[in-house]
Every structure is written in C-alpha cells, then in structure tokens.
Write a protein that holds these residues in place. Sequence first.
Motif, PDB file in Angstrom:
ATOM      1  N   LEU A 158       0.825  -1.215   0.000  1.00  0.00           N
ATOM      2  CA  LEU A 158       0.000   0.000   0.000  1.00  0.00           C
ATOM      3  C   LEU A 158       0.858   1.264   0.000  1.00  0.00           C
ATOM      4  O   LEU A 158       0.567   2.226  -0.712  1.00  0.00           O
ATOM      5  CB  LEU A 158      -0.951  -0.006   1.200  1.00  0.00           C
TER       6      LEU A 158
ATOM      7  N   VAL B 233      -5.448   4.359  -2.323  1.00  0.00           N
ATOM      8  CA  VAL B 233      -6.083   3.674  -1.201  1.00  0.00           C
ATOM      9  C   VAL B 233      -5.715   4.451   0.055  1.00  0.00           C
ATOM     10  O   VAL B 233      -4.543   4.611   0.370  1.00  0.00           O
ATOM     11  CB  VAL B 233      -5.603   2.210  -1.071  1.00  0.00           C
TER      12      VAL B 233
ATOM     13  N   THR C 214      -5.051   4.868   3.733  1.00  0.00           N
ATOM     14  CA  THR C 214      -4.708   4.022   4.873  1.00  0.00           C
ATOM     15  C   THR C 214      -4.210   4.911   5.997  1.00  0.00           C
ATOM     16  O   THR C 214      -4.055   6.117   5.830  1.00  0.00           O
ATOM     17  CB  THR C 214      -3.599   3.017   4.511  1.00  0.00           C
TER      18      THR C 214
END
Length: 149
Positions: free
Chosen positions: A39, A127, A129
């Motif tokens: 990620l 994404v 996070t």
Amino acid sequence: MRAHVRRALHRGARGGADDDGSVLLLTLGYGILAIAVVLVCTAATSLYLAQKDLDAVADAAALAAADGFELTVSADGAVAALSDDDVEREARAMIAEIGGDAGLVSATSPDGASARVTVTGTWHPPVVTMFVPDGVRLEATATSRTALR
C-alpha cells in the motif's frame, strides 16, 4: 533414564506442543507487513506520477506563455518582449485546456524574455490508509525563454 527418553519421544511424536500456533502468528504478521508495504509503495508511485503530471502541465503552460510575446521591430532589429499580463493570459489558457485539476499560482516574466509559471494541484492516494495521508498539495514551477531574443 528410561522415563526421560520416553518423555522426549512422546514430546517429539506430538509435534512439539510448546510451539503450537507460533507459525500462524508469524505468517499473519508477515502478511500484514507485506500488505502495508504494498500500500505504501502504491501510494509513493501514485504521488510520483502525480508530481510528474503537474510538472508537465507547468512546462506546457510556461512554453505557451513564452510564445505569447509581442514582436517590436525597430532600426536595431526585431525584439520579442513578454509582459506579465501576456504570460498570465497564455498560461491560463493552456491550463484550462490541459490542466485537469491544476490551478495557476503565478505567471510572470521576470526579465521580459522568460515566462515563469507556477501551478498547484492536490494528490489523493489510490487507497487511503493510516500510513498515507488523505491528500497532499503539490506545486510545480517551470521557466521557458522566447526563441526570439
């Protein structure tokens, strides 16, 4: 001595009861670590590409602004001169055409022969996070000179 050997053999046959579950925890820990690394690497690559896109917009706007000169012909020859207003007008037109979400911060002609353009944009990670922020402000500056100086 016989009881000691028997206990050791019995413990070996059970598969080492003292280590039950430790492989599962290690596998789970490494799996979580691997996902976090993927990620973060994905976000870093996305940030790099967003900055390169913004650099390209700034380069294009500066190049277009440098071509917005006024040509003055005198006895000494032809002179191309840039004004801040002309640079800003051409830069805004180019950013409106190709800029996407880029915004113009400044567009000036520091020496009458160059166009300096600064643009800004916001990067959002693919994404979200806890390791990567939701958005980062990016800025790019490019300078281009007129060809007729």
